[in-house]
Design an enzyme around this catalytic site. Structure first.
Site, PDB file in Angstrom:
ATOM      1  N   GLY A 248       0.716  -1.258   0.000  1.00  9.97           N
ATOM      2  CA  GLY A 248       0.000   0.000   0.000  1.00  9.97           C
ATOM      3  C   GLY A 248       0.745   1.309   0.000  1.00  9.97           C
ATOM      4  O   GLY A 248       0.126   2.346  -0.225  1.00  9.97           O
ATOM      5  N   PRO A 291       4.352  -5.180  -0.863  1.00 12.29           N
ATOM      6  CA  PRO A 291       4.409  -4.006  -1.719  1.00 12.29           C
ATOM      7  C   PRO A 291       4.308  -4.377  -3.193  1.00 12.29           C
ATOM      8  O   PRO A 291       4.915  -5.346  -3.633  1.00 12.29           O
ATOM      9  CB  PRO A 291       5.800  -3.436  -1.411  1.00 12.29           C
ATOM     10  CG  PRO A 291       6.610  -4.620  -0.992  1.00 12.29           C
ATOM     11  CD  PRO A 291       5.661  -5.530  -0.270  1.00 12.29           C
ATOM     12  N   GLY A 292       3.537  -3.616  -3.927  1.00 15.25           N
ATOM     13  CA  GLY A 292       3.454  -3.804  -5.374  1.00 15.25           C
ATOM     14  C   GLY A 292       3.922  -2.541  -6.062  1.00 15.25           C
ATOM     15  O   GLY A 292       5.019  -2.454  -6.618  1.00 15.25           O
ATOM     16  N   ARG A 293       3.093  -1.488  -5.931  1.00  9.36           N
ATOM     17  CA  ARG A 293       3.356  -0.215  -6.588  1.00  9.36           C
ATOM     18  C   ARG A 293       4.755   0.329  -6.272  1.00  9.36           C
ATOM     19  O   ARG A 293       5.474   0.756  -7.162  1.00  9.36           O
ATOM     20  CB  ARG A 293       2.300   0.797  -6.106  1.00  9.36           C
ATOM     21  CG  ARG A 293       2.269   2.088  -6.890  1.00  9.36           C
ATOM     22  CD  ARG A 293       1.342   3.097  -6.195  1.00  9.36           C
ATOM     23  NE  ARG A 293       0.037   2.564  -5.877  1.00  9.36           N
ATOM     24  CZ  ARG A 293      -1.023   2.608  -6.684  1.00  9.36           C
ATOM     25  NH1 ARG A 293      -0.923   3.169  -7.853  1.00  9.36           N
ATOM     26  NH2 ARG A 293      -2.172   2.089  -6.296  1.00  9.36           N
ATOM     27  N   ARG A 330      -5.409   4.151 -16.046  1.00  7.19           N
ATOM     28  CA  ARG A 330      -5.469   4.660 -14.675  1.00  7.19           C
ATOM     29  C   ARG A 330      -6.067   6.059 -14.552  1.00  7.19           C
ATOM     30  O   ARG A 330      -6.700   6.375 -13.553  1.00  7.19           O
ATOM     31  CB  ARG A 330      -4.087   4.587 -13.996  1.00  7.19           C
ATOM     32  CG  ARG A 330      -3.616   3.137 -13.826  1.00  7.19           C
ATOM     33  CD  ARG A 330      -2.432   3.005 -12.880  1.00  7.19           C
ATOM     34  NE  ARG A 330      -2.798   3.328 -11.527  1.00  7.19           N
ATOM     35  CZ  ARG A 330      -2.538   4.473 -10.926  1.00  7.19           C
ATOM     36  NH1 ARG A 330      -1.864   5.407 -11.569  1.00  7.19           N
ATOM     37  NH2 ARG A 330      -2.928   4.688  -9.696  1.00  7.19           N
ATOM     38  N   TYR A 334      -9.234   6.187 -12.227  1.00  2.39           N
ATOM     39  CA  TYR A 334      -9.034   6.825 -10.920  1.00  2.39           C
ATOM     40  C   TYR A 334      -8.703   8.306 -11.002  1.00  2.39           C
ATOM     41  O   TYR A 334      -8.460   8.934  -9.968  1.00  2.39           O
ATOM     42  CB  TYR A 334      -7.869   6.162 -10.158  1.00  2.39           C
ATOM     43  CG  TYR A 334      -7.784   4.667 -10.270  1.00  2.39           C
ATOM     44  CD1 TYR A 334      -8.776   3.849  -9.706  1.00  2.39           C
ATOM     45  CD2 TYR A 334      -6.717   4.048 -10.914  1.00  2.39           C
ATOM     46  CE1 TYR A 334      -8.690   2.468  -9.809  1.00  2.39           C
ATOM     47  CE2 TYR A 334      -6.634   2.671 -11.016  1.00  2.39           C
ATOM     48  CZ  TYR A 334      -7.619   1.888 -10.467  1.00  2.39           C
ATOM     49  OH  TYR A 334      -7.544   0.534 -10.563  1.00  2.39           O
ATOM     50  N   CYS A 359     -11.698   4.298 -29.465  1.00  2.00           N
ATOM     51  CA  CYS A 359     -12.891   4.929 -30.023  1.00  2.00           C
ATOM     52  C   CYS A 359     -13.850   5.394 -28.947  1.00  2.00           C
ATOM     53  O   CYS A 359     -15.001   4.950 -28.897  1.00  2.00           O
ATOM     54  CB  CYS A 359     -13.567   3.962 -30.964  1.00  2.00           C
ATOM     55  SG  CYS A 359     -12.472   3.532 -32.305  1.00  2.00           S
ATOM     56  N   GLU A 360     -13.381   6.203 -28.046  1.00  2.00           N
ATOM     57  CA  GLU A 360     -14.285   6.872 -27.115  1.00  2.00           C
ATOM     58  C   GLU A 360     -13.602   8.102 -26.545  1.00  2.00           C
ATOM     59  O   GLU A 360     -12.380   8.111 -26.347  1.00  2.00           O
ATOM     60  CB  GLU A 360     -14.776   5.944 -26.012  1.00  2.00           C
ATOM     61  CG  GLU A 360     -13.742   5.202 -25.239  1.00  2.00           C
ATOM     62  CD  GLU A 360     -14.419   4.293 -24.211  1.00  2.00           C
ATOM     63  OE1 GLU A 360     -14.875   4.825 -23.196  1.00  2.00           O
ATOM     64  OE2 GLU A 360     -14.486   3.065 -24.433  1.00  2.00           O
ATOM     65  N   TYR A 389       0.600  -1.257 -12.369  1.00  2.00           N
ATOM     66  CA  TYR A 389      -0.813  -1.284 -12.768  1.00  2.00           C
ATOM     67  C   TYR A 389      -1.058  -0.654 -14.139  1.00  2.00           C
ATOM     68  O   TYR A 389      -2.119  -0.089 -14.391  1.00  2.00           O
ATOM     69  CB  TYR A 389      -1.696  -0.621 -11.699  1.00  2.00           C
ATOM     70  CG  TYR A 389      -1.555  -1.260 -10.340  1.00  2.00           C
ATOM     71  CD1 TYR A 389      -2.055  -2.544 -10.103  1.00  2.00           C
ATOM     72  CD2 TYR A 389      -0.898  -0.626  -9.292  1.00  2.00           C
ATOM     73  CE1 TYR A 389      -1.912  -3.154  -8.861  1.00  2.00           C
ATOM     74  CE2 TYR A 389      -0.750  -1.234  -8.044  1.00  2.00           C
ATOM     75  CZ  TYR A 389      -1.264  -2.489  -7.840  1.00  2.00           C
ATOM     76  OH  TYR A 389      -1.117  -3.094  -6.612  1.00  2.00           O
TER      77      TYR A 389
HETATM   78  N1  LLP Z   1      -1.785  -6.884  -1.021  1.00  2.00           N
HETATM   79  C1  LLP Z   1      -3.090  -6.920  -1.333  1.00  2.00           C
HETATM   80  C2  LLP Z   1      -3.940  -7.869  -0.659  1.00  2.00           C
HETATM   81  C3  LLP Z   1      -3.602  -6.037  -2.302  1.00  2.00           C
HETATM   82  O1  LLP Z   1      -4.892  -6.075  -2.591  1.00  2.00           O
HETATM   83  C4  LLP Z   1      -2.742  -5.123  -2.939  1.00  2.00           C
HETATM   84  C5  LLP Z   1      -3.247  -4.202  -3.967  1.00  2.00           C
HETATM   85  C6  LLP Z   1      -1.384  -5.132  -2.603  1.00  2.00           C
HETATM   86  C7  LLP Z   1      -0.942  -6.023  -1.628  1.00  2.00           C
HETATM   87  C8  LLP Z   1      -0.373  -4.211  -3.249  1.00  2.00           C
HETATM   88  O2  LLP Z   1      -0.636  -2.892  -2.946  1.00  2.00           O
HETATM   89  P1  LLP Z   1       0.364  -1.740  -3.458  1.00  2.00           P
HETATM   90  O3  LLP Z   1       1.640  -1.871  -2.675  1.00  2.00           O
HETATM   91  O4  LLP Z   1       0.584  -1.973  -4.900  1.00  2.00           O
HETATM   92  O5  LLP Z   1      -0.360  -0.492  -3.172  1.00  2.00           O
HETATM   93  N2  LLP Z   1      -5.190  -0.826  -9.783  1.00  2.00           N
HETATM   94  C9  LLP Z   1      -5.006   0.150  -8.738  1.00  2.00           C
HETATM   95  C10 LLP Z   1      -4.353  -0.452  -7.512  1.00  2.00           C
HETATM   96  C11 LLP Z   1      -5.100  -1.634  -6.967  1.00  2.00           C
HETATM   97  C12 LLP Z   1      -4.443  -2.220  -5.742  1.00  2.00           C
HETATM   98  C13 LLP Z   1      -5.036  -3.521  -5.430  1.00  2.00           C
HETATM   99  N3  LLP Z   1      -4.442  -4.226  -4.351  1.00  2.00           N
HETATM  100  C14 LLP Z   1      -4.176   1.316  -9.281  1.00  2.00           C
HETATM  101  O6  LLP Z   1      -3.822   1.284 -10.451  1.00  2.00           O
HETATM  102  O7  LLP Z   1      -3.928   2.275  -8.562  1.00  2.00           O
END
Ligand code: LLP
Length: 430
Positions: A248, A291-293, A330, A334, A359-360, A389
């Site tokens: 997050g 962590p993802g993002r 995105r 969002y 096309c939109e 993402y």
């Molecule tokens: N763990 C769980 C259970 C999650 O649902 C998520 C993200 C993460 C970890 C990773 O979170 P991060 O570190 O990436 O914030 N598509 C959206 C973001 C959706 C996030 C979904 N879950 C965007 O483009 O902003």
């Protein structure tokens, strides 16, 4: 230098991770996803080092592969000592193809089909993060049939509002994810799991949201989760080894955007954790985060070619490029902010809406960006911080093929994901 990996050379041309963006576009074509491999590794190391310094041995950060998933990225996460969070058979298959050690994989998601459960068990996935009672019962059946006792974490909803955008807010009691403490469902699912022979609860999981900047969100989450964990340890009469705090941390998409110092934040979380555990009189659990993002976002850049420019004097200007919501949905979803740069020109600026080819009218990558007034067809445009993402949420709307992912290293570049061809686009048609 912008974001630490974007610069211009003496001719004013854009460089990304030290490479000429013009040359990369000429070599690989556009639209093009670029990824700075060293930045991904550095971002992983921020977590692995902070974990070593702050949390008990056996703690582990896991890369949330939903942010961006392909074989080479799983390999990098593996080499950097991360675990991996997958949410579908597709992400799991990719990880297995990369040779990712299954015991370091967590299988997530609020809907896991029976065949996905069977596949994950057959891969030897280390941990299932069980979201709800239906999944728990299904997993018990499938694990029994396979003759295994599956380690699980239970996903708990702590009732924390992380103050991020609604679509990614997951910690509040009315979330579709997890079992809420407040409603008693969290305790119920733990008791039920404890009574089942083919699952073993190793700890608790929570994830309160994404793009989190609020100062104390994780500290508040720790306080709620540790107190609940302690209560459960007392009532079960045994220790729960792991506490997974989810992912997050937010990232900076624009020059003056907020930035999280992750190493510092993790040390703050560790302080809060120790204090809460001392207060509850329990041993500090092993910590996991997902962590993802913050692992991949600032490692990415998307490069487009302008296809047309439309000037509506007194209204607005459009610069339309050869990609769009198909490779970056995105802003559409969002209203996300992005930094947009002209790759070769740095001259007098005018305001444009950077739009895509779909096309939109809603197909906007970023409204109101400042680009050289003479921007024209054939020019290259870069959108920064697109590593998270974008590729993972890309679509084939209008049967537009997804761009390739090209990795940049110190010595060169290589294709990590190929460009989708016309043949690829119709390969499943009968
Ligand atoms: N763990 C769980 C259970 C999650 O649902 C998520 C993200 C993460 C970890 C990773 O979170 P991060 O570190 O990436 O914030 N598509 C959206 C973001 C959706 C996030 C979904 N879950 C965007 O483009 O902003």
């Amino acid at each position: 230098m912008l974001f630490g990996n974007i610069d211009r050379n003496e001719k004013g041309e854009l460089l990304f991770a030290g490479h000429s963006v013009t040359e990369l576009a000429a070599q690989y074509g556009t639209p093009l996803y670029l990824m700075d491999e060293q930045r991904i590794r550095d971002n992983c190391r921020i977590y692995t080092q902070a974990f070593r310094e702050n949390f008990p041995e056996g703690s582990m950060p896991l890369y949330a592969s939903k942010a961006c998933c392909f074989v080479q990225l799983c390999r990098i996460a593996e080499e950097e000592g991360m675990g991996l969070d997958v949410v579908s058979a597709g992400e799991l298959f990719t990880a297995m193809k990369a040779g990712f050690p299954a015991e370091r994989i967590h299988f997530h998601g609020n809907v896991k089909k029976d065949e996905e459960i069977d596949y994950a068990i057959s891969c030897g996935v280390g941990t299932f993060v069980v979201d709800n009672p239906d999944e728990l019962e299904a997993l018990q059946k499938r694990a029994e049939a396979a003759g295994v006792v599956q380690n699980i974490l239970l996903r708990i909803t702590p009732g924390i509002d992380p103050h991020t955008y609604v679509a990614v807010n997951t910690g509040t009691v009315d979330s579709k994810f997890g079992s809420a403490i407040e409603t008693g469902q969290a305790e119920e699912i733990i008791r039920r799991a404890e009574a089942l022979p083919n699952v073993h609860v190793t700890g608790l999981h929570c994830h309160v949201g994404s793009m989190v900047f609020d100062e104390d969100v994780f500290e508040r989450t720790v306080a709620v989760m540790v107190s609940f964990l302690a209560e459960m340890e007392r009532s079960l009469g045994r220790k729960l080894e792991f506490l997974n705090l989810g992912g997050g941390y937010g990232v900076r998409y624009i020059k003056d955007g907020k930035k999280v110092n992750i190493a510092e934040k993790i040390s703050d979380v560790a302080q809060a954790l120790k204090a809460c555990c001392a207060e509850e009189g329990i041993e500090v659990p092993k910590i996991q985060m997902e962590p993802g993002r913050s692992i991949v976002a600032d490692a990415g850049m998307t490069v487009y070619t302008v296809g047309s420019v439309k000037r509506l004097d007194g209204f607005k200007n459009f610069a339309a490029v050869d990609g769009g919501m198909t490779d970056n949905p995105r802003y559409v979803l969002y209203g996300s902010e992005y930094t947009v740069l002209h790759v070769t020109k740095n001259g007098v600026k005018a305001r444009f809406d950077l739009v895509g080819r779909c096309c939109e009218s809603g197909d906007i990558i970023q409204p109101k960006v400042m680009l050289p007034a003479d921007t024209c067809r054939g020019d290259l445009i870069a959108v920064c911080v697109t590593g998270a993402y974008n590729y993972s949420m890309a679509s084939n709307y209008n049967r537009v093929g997804r761009p390739p992912v090209v990795m940049l290293t110190k010595d060169g570049s290589y294709v990590a994901v190929k460009r989708e061809s016309l043949f690829d686009l119709s390969r499943l048609d009968q």
